[in-house]
Design an enzyme around this catalytic site. Structure first.
Site, PDB file in Angstrom:
ATOM      1  N   GLU A  44       0.831  -1.201   0.000  1.00  0.00           N
ATOM      2  CA  GLU A  44       0.000   0.000   0.000  1.00  0.00           C
ATOM      3  C   GLU A  44       0.863   1.249   0.000  1.00  0.00           C
ATOM      4  O   GLU A  44       0.666   2.170  -0.785  1.00  0.00           O
ATOM      5  CB  GLU A  44      -0.921  -0.003   1.214  1.00  0.00           C
ATOM      6  CG  GLU A  44      -1.827   1.217   1.279  1.00  0.00           C
ATOM      7  CD  GLU A  44      -2.795   1.177   2.458  1.00  0.00           C
ATOM      8  OE1 GLU A  44      -3.705   2.000   2.488  1.00  0.00           O
ATOM      9  OE2 GLU A  44      -2.615   0.319   3.341  1.00  0.00           O
ATOM     10  N   GLU A  58       1.143  10.145  13.097  1.00  0.00           N
ATOM     11  CA  GLU A  58       1.844   9.877  14.353  1.00  0.00           C
ATOM     12  C   GLU A  58       2.655   8.586  14.267  1.00  0.00           C
ATOM     13  O   GLU A  58       3.823   8.537  14.697  1.00  0.00           O
ATOM     14  CB  GLU A  58       0.831   9.785  15.501  1.00  0.00           C
ATOM     15  CG  GLU A  58       0.151  11.097  15.855  1.00  0.00           C
ATOM     16  CD  GLU A  58      -0.946  11.498  14.880  1.00  0.00           C
ATOM     17  OE1 GLU A  58      -1.435  12.642  14.965  1.00  0.00           O
ATOM     18  OE2 GLU A  58      -1.325  10.663  14.024  1.00  0.00           O
TER      19      GLU A  58
END
Length: 397
Positions: free
Chosen positions: A248, A381
């Site tokens: 991905e 994050e």
């Protein structure tokens, strides 16, 4: 210094462009709103099959898998041209670029024939059963259980943010098969028929488009899955999750680089136009400074991608590619905010395709939607943690 590809690689580009000019569907078809990322209208199925038959679907693979044994450099050229023309290979990207490579890499020959080839030919579509209410970025904490029962598994649990689940034929679902071992070691990958009894899909409409739903909650209640649908070895699913996520992330940067550049070009055009009879935004020093910074960002994303590809092609590690997803998604959000602030109230009605947009919409809607880009495929994050640990070598906190 002027960098260029070799003559034989430019010949590959010429052949691709010639084929696309003769075969690609009209642009307006690509612009049609999609029902979800697992919905393939008839024209999209026909287009994907045309690419497969001609060897232009996955050019680095052999012809029997929709390719033509293209070199790494030629594959780079392929993705450059597809991104520049905003031409999708498939409207079910997770099926083509994540699930199929996982089946090719880890599946049996029967599984490749049953699922990989029909996916490549545009005959079936997929969703990915990864995130759960308590296991998003920390995927190893997933709790959906699959218990062996004779020659079947019985699956119970819940997935969330499952793109296209309500339209998908199949789900590559990651489940816990051994709760007694450390959490990374007790995960398996199952291929689940989405028409199986006991599966409930609950679409989650976008806040920016209440009539559009791609994400879903998916509930599994005593779902029976044949043992033959186990992908890879039992309790070895974590290896597959890492391969799936790398597939991905690895496909994102070229399209993202072109998308950001397209957004910058739209922002420059916006700056030249007047607003409500007032001076054009380009007359404002702050606007010009922000656009100049975004132009630099767009070039940096592209150059980082090529630098990483150069290392990859020489067999070296490419930390640049770990940075690109974070960088491009944050730049897209900043770019759209710049447009919204320049337009003011007119941003509610003024449309843009914008960076990262897979459908046209007002600047405000695109800006709100851009926050999803900092979450999907790995949150900003988590990406910062990966960069800190794997690139900078910092200790875990």
């Amino acid at each position: 210094m002027r960098l260029r590809y070799r003559d034989e690689d430019e010949e590959f580009r010429r052949q691709l462009r010639e084929w696309l000019d003769a075969n690609a569907p009209p642009e307006q078809q690509f612009r049609q709103a999609k029902l979800s990322s697992a919905h393939l209208p008839d024209w999209a199925r026909a287009w994907q099959r045309r690419l497969f038959d001609a060897g232009w679907l996955v050019p680095g693979w052999p012809p029997e898998l929709g390719g033509r044994h293209a070199t790494a450099v030629q594959q780079m050229i392929y993705f450059e041209e597809m991104a520049a023309g905003e031409i999708p290979r498939s409207l079910n990207p997770q099926g083509l670029s994540i699930v199929t490579p996982s089946i090719v890499d880890h599946g049996t020959e029967d599984q490749r024939q049953r699922w990989a080839l029909p996916t490549l030919r545009g005959e079936i579509t997929w969703c990915l059963g990864m995130s759960e209410p308590g296991a998003g970025s920390d995927l190893a904490s997933l709790s959906t259980r699959a218990v062996p029962d004779g020659d079947h598994f019985v699956v119970n649990g819940q997935k969330v943010w499952t793109s296209g689940a309500h339209h998908a034929d199949w789900c590559l679902c990651f489940v816990r098969t051994d709760p007694a071992v450390p959490k990374h070691r007790g995960i398996s990958a199952l291929i689940i028929d989405m028409r199986s009894p006991g599966i409930t899909c609950r679409p989650l409409p976008d806040l920016t488009e209440p009539h559009q739903a791609d994400f879903n909650e998916v509930f599994f209640t005593d779902v029976s899955v044949p043992g033959a649908n186990l992908l890879g070895a039992l309790n070895e699913g974590w290896r597959i999750t890492q391969g799936s996520l790398s597939h991905e992330r690895g496909m994102l940067w070229i399209g993202n680089a072109h998308s950001v550049q397209r957004g910058v070009d739209e922002l420059i055009e916006l700056g030249r136009a007047g607003r409500g009879g007032g001076p054009p935004p380009a007359d404002d020093d702050v606007f010009r400074d922000r656009v100049a910074s975004l132009v630099i960002d767009a070039h940096a994303i592209t150059l980082l991608g090529y630098r990483g590809f150069g290392k990859f092609s020489r067999g070296q590690t490419s930390p640049e590619h770990l940075m690109l997803k974070l960088y491009s998604s944050e730049v897209e959000r900043r770019l759209l905010l710049t447009g919204v602030e320049a337009l003011g109230a007119e941003a509610i009605d003024t449309s843009t395709l914008g960076p990262g947009g897979w459908r046209e919409g007002p600047w405000v809607s695109q800006y709100l939607r851009s926050f999803s880009g900092t979450i999907a495929g790995g949150t900003s994050e988590i990406q910062r943690n990966i960069i800190a640990e794997r690139v900078l070598g910092l200790p875990r906190g």
